[in-house]
Motif scaffolding. Sequence first.
Motif, short mmCIF file in Angstrom:
data_model
loop_
_atom_site.label_atom_id
_atom_site.label_comp_id
_atom_site.label_asym_id
_atom_site.label_seq_id
_atom_site.Cartn_x
_atom_site.Cartn_y
_atom_site.Cartn_z
N PHE A 92 21.22 55.98 2.67
CA PHE A 92 22.17 56.20 1.59
C PHE A 92 22.47 57.68 1.40
CE2 PHE A 92 23.59 56.86 -2.71
CZ PHE A 92 24.47 55.82 -2.91
N ASP A 93 21.41 58.50 1.35
CA ASP A 93 21.61 59.92 1.05
C ASP A 93 22.13 60.73 2.23
OD1 ASP A 93 19.11 59.51 2.20
OD2 ASP A 93 18.04 60.82 0.82
N ASP A 94 22.36 60.09 3.37
CA ASP A 94 23.10 60.76 4.45
C ASP A 94 24.58 60.86 4.12
OD1 ASP A 94 20.77 60.99 5.91
OD2 ASP A 94 21.50 59.86 7.65
N TYR A 95 25.09 59.93 3.28
CA TYR A 95 26.50 59.90 2.93
C TYR A 95 26.78 60.40 1.51
CZ TYR A 95 27.87 57.05 7.01
OH TYR A 95 28.13 56.59 8.26
N ILE A 96 25.88 60.09 0.59
CA ILE A 96 26.14 60.37 -0.82
C ILE A 96 24.94 61.10 -1.43
CG2 ILE A 96 26.57 59.34 -3.09
CD1 ILE A 96 28.04 57.08 -1.65
N GLN A 97 25.22 62.15 -2.16
CA GLN A 97 24.15 62.90 -2.84
C GLN A 97 23.58 62.07 -3.99
OE1 GLN A 97 25.86 66.57 -4.18
NE2 GLN A 97 26.20 67.34 -2.11
N LEU A 109 17.99 51.30 -9.92
CA LEU A 109 18.76 50.76 -8.80
C LEU A 109 18.17 51.29 -7.50
CD1 LEU A 109 21.18 49.17 -7.69
CD2 LEU A 109 22.52 51.28 -7.91
N ILE A 110 17.80 50.37 -6.62
CA ILE A 110 17.33 50.74 -5.29
C ILE A 110 18.56 50.80 -4.40
CG2 ILE A 110 15.88 50.11 -3.34
CD1 ILE A 110 14.21 48.44 -5.37
N LEU A 111 18.80 51.96 -3.83
CA LEU A 111 20.01 52.19 -3.05
C LEU A 111 19.78 51.84 -1.58
CD1 LEU A 111 20.79 55.64 -4.67
CD2 LEU A 111 22.00 53.48 -5.11
N PRO A 112 20.40 50.76 -1.11
CA PRO A 112 20.20 50.35 0.27
C PRO A 112 20.94 51.28 1.23
CG PRO A 112 21.84 48.95 -0.74
CD PRO A 112 21.32 49.87 -1.82
N PRO A 113 20.56 51.25 2.50
CA PRO A 113 21.30 52.04 3.47
C PRO A 113 22.71 51.48 3.62
CG PRO A 113 19.80 50.57 4.60
CD PRO A 113 19.51 50.45 3.13
N PHE A 114 23.61 52.32 4.05
CA PHE A 114 24.96 51.85 4.37
C PHE A 114 24.91 51.17 5.73
CE2 PHE A 114 26.05 54.98 1.17
CZ PHE A 114 27.02 54.29 0.46
#
Length: 172
Positions: A50-55, A32-37
């Motif tokens: 993404f990793d600014d909000y969720i580990q 899964l490629i995690l897009p930015p929020f």
Amino acid sequence: MRITSTQTGRFGNQAEQLLGSLQFAKSLDRTLILPPFIQYNHYKINFIPFDDYIQLEPIQRFHRVITLETFMKHLAPTVWPKENRSILCYSSRGSQEKGCNPLDGNPFNAFWTHIGVNEFKNGSVFHSPILTDYKYAKEWIIRFKHLKVLAFVVISDPNNVDNRRAVGLSNQ
């Protein structure tokens, strides 16, 4: 083999889409490629990594994931080169032109432009009548095994109670 989509709505909707997308990717055995929020601020769209909000680490214990920024920088040039990009959608959307029209509307145009994608040379791929739900994994695997990257305009309603249970984030 990877999967990504545009996140839509406010944070709560984006988080729900994440759960469904995570279960869907796992059922297809694709990263899964995690897009930015997407954050809306006075009609301006901001993209938050993404990793600014969720580990990532707790999610990686469940399934393979990679941030969109990392994918575009390190893998896209060989796995998803500009000349081999297609976009998936359930059916035609947006403008009068038949197709997925991924650059039409908000936040779609801003999203793809933000990551440096301004065209899909291989065009639109319709996945109708199968839904983006893990229950249809077998059909997805057979029908789309030829695509290295499943890039969606948006994953249509990927979340339900089964998805939350499956990823272990809810006992409801």
